[in-house]
Design an enzyme around this catalytic site. Structure first.
Site, PDB file in Angstrom:
ATOM      1  N   ALA A 233     -15.263  15.255 -11.162  1.00  0.00           N
ATOM      2  CA  ALA A 233     -16.091  14.186 -11.798  1.00  0.00           C
ATOM      3  C   ALA A 233     -15.384  12.899 -11.671  1.00  0.00           C
ATOM      4  O   ALA A 233     -14.643  12.678 -10.994  1.00  0.00           O
ATOM      5  CB  ALA A 233     -16.493  14.447 -13.154  1.00  0.00           C
TER       6      ALA A 233
ATOM      7  N   LYS B  40       1.068  -1.217  -0.013  1.00  0.00           N
ATOM      8  CA  LYS B  40      -0.045   0.005  -0.098  1.00  0.00           C
ATOM      9  C   LYS B  40       0.723   1.235   0.199  1.00  0.00           C
ATOM     10  O   LYS B  40       0.349   2.292  -0.400  1.00  0.00           O
ATOM     11  CB  LYS B  40      -1.173   0.017   1.354  1.00  0.00           C
ATOM     12  CG  LYS B  40      -2.069  -0.880   1.053  1.00  0.00           C
ATOM     13  CD  LYS B  40      -3.079  -0.646   0.323  1.00  0.00           C
ATOM     14  CE  LYS B  40      -4.446  -1.636   0.520  1.00  0.00           C
ATOM     15  NZ  LYS B  40      -5.521  -1.476  -0.444  1.00  0.00           N
TER      16      LYS B  40
ATOM     17  N   LYS C 293     -21.173  11.654  -0.107  1.00  0.00           N
ATOM     18  CA  LYS C 293     -20.240  12.761  -0.534  1.00  0.00           C
ATOM     19  C   LYS C 293     -21.069  14.017   0.059  1.00  0.00           C
ATOM     20  O   LYS C 293     -20.342  15.140   0.492  1.00  0.00           O
ATOM     21  CB  LYS C 293     -20.057  12.920  -1.881  1.00  0.00           C
ATOM     22  CG  LYS C 293     -19.035  11.503  -2.540  1.00  0.00           C
ATOM     23  CD  LYS C 293     -17.786  11.063  -1.627  1.00  0.00           C
ATOM     24  CE  LYS C 293     -16.840  12.281  -1.918  1.00  0.00           C
ATOM     25  NZ  LYS C 293     -15.611  11.824  -1.084  1.00  0.00           N
TER      26      LYS C 293
ATOM     27  N   SER D  75     -16.790  15.746  -4.225  1.00  0.00           N
ATOM     28  CA  SER D  75     -17.182  15.182  -5.614  1.00  0.00           C
ATOM     29  C   SER D  75     -18.265  15.962  -6.265  1.00  0.00           C
ATOM     30  O   SER D  75     -18.885  16.673  -5.678  1.00  0.00           O
ATOM     31  CB  SER D  75     -17.745  13.711  -5.400  1.00  0.00           C
ATOM     32  OG  SER D  75     -18.237  13.192  -6.402  1.00  0.00           O
TER      33      SER D  75
END
Length: 282
Positions: free
Chosen positions: A195, A46, A170, A131
């Site tokens: 987007a 990670k 969001k 977002s």
């Protein structure tokens, strides 16, 4: 108008994420010290790509363990930072428990980070990765509101825990961020509303739906036909640059939609075919 001291460390939450990895790269290339929070700093799968970037750039990377749902987890990583980038939030669509898998990490995580900003006196600005899903849910929202285009003034009112829970997560997270920001005047809040984010991934492993979407287009699962969906898209590198500018431009404020163009799933497949030919079962 808040000038950020570039000699001070900068915090990036969820630093091994899709957008965050590019943001960390650009900050390190600029010679900054980055305090990077991840769930497990010892997980090479990670964080290995971040350490590689650190070794190749003039900046300094410091990894911190932090859990979005743990109160107080961000106080130590944030210490001494004037600028905080809160990017950590799940981008997954298929979930079994929307409250636990989407809403709690987005909402409670945002609350924990911003409450830490209230406690850490050095913080001057928080840049939140949100977002366009916080701005609208269904295309019907545009018709219902009598609009021909969305702006940063609009909010998603159609999504819920039962209907489009990701979009709902969001919206409630960004609403919470503005609510907390409005209770104080020491630090300011700037939001980036991208987007569908596309482009190369720096990470070796990612749970991002952006990556899943490309995999579905290229692994044959959509070969019989792609959904008739057209989405706003934006390059991951452009989103990372937008974050950098939001952090270091003193006059930056408010919300900022980040969209390059609208592309259908079929057009995406066409772009891949143009570059790679028949290499993938598109």
């Amino acid at each position: 108008m808040r000038e950020i001291d570039r000699s001070k460390p900068v915090l990036v939450t969820g630093a091994n994420g899709y957008v965050a990895s590019w943001l960390v790269r650009y900050l390190l290339e600029d010679g900054l010290t980055v305090h990077a929070t991840v769930r497990d700093p010892g997980n090479q799968k990670k964080v290995g790509h971040l350490q590689k970037i650190d070794a190749e750039t003039p900046g300094t990377l410091k990894l911190f363990k932090a859990d979005l749902l743990q109160e107080g987890a961000f106080d130590a990583p944030m210490a001494g930072c004037e600028l905080v980038y809160h990017t950590a939030s799940p981008f997954i669509i298929r979930v079994k428990d929307p409250q636990k898998e989407l809403v709690d990490p987005a909402l409670k995580g945002t609350r924990n980070v911003l409450e830490a900003a209230n406690r850490v006196d050095s913080v001057k600005r928080v840049v939140l990765t949100t977002s366009v899903a916080a701005i609208f849910g269904d295309n019907a929202d545009m018709a219902d509101a009598g609009l021909t285009a969305f702006t940063e003034e609009q909010w998603n009112t159609s999504s819920s825990l039962e209907h489009q829970p990701y979009s709902y997560s969001k919206r409630v997270a960004e609403e919470e961020a503005w609510k907390i920001a409005d209770t104080q005047d020491r630090w300011d809040l700037v939001c980036i509303n991208p987007a569908l984010v596309m482009g190369p991934s720096l990470a070796n492993a990612s749970d991002s739906t952006s990556i899943t979407t490309i995999l579905q287009l290229t692994n044959g699962s959509m070969r019989p036909g792609a959904p008739a969906l057209t989405m706003g898209v934006v390059d991951v590198r452009d989103v990372a640059v937008a974050h950098v500018k939001a952090g270091f431009t003193p006059a930056a404020k408010g919300r900022h939609i980040a969209v390059s163009e609208a592309v259908s799933m079929l057009e995406m497949a066409g772009m891949i075919r143009e570059k790679f030919g028949d290499k993938y079962p598109l």
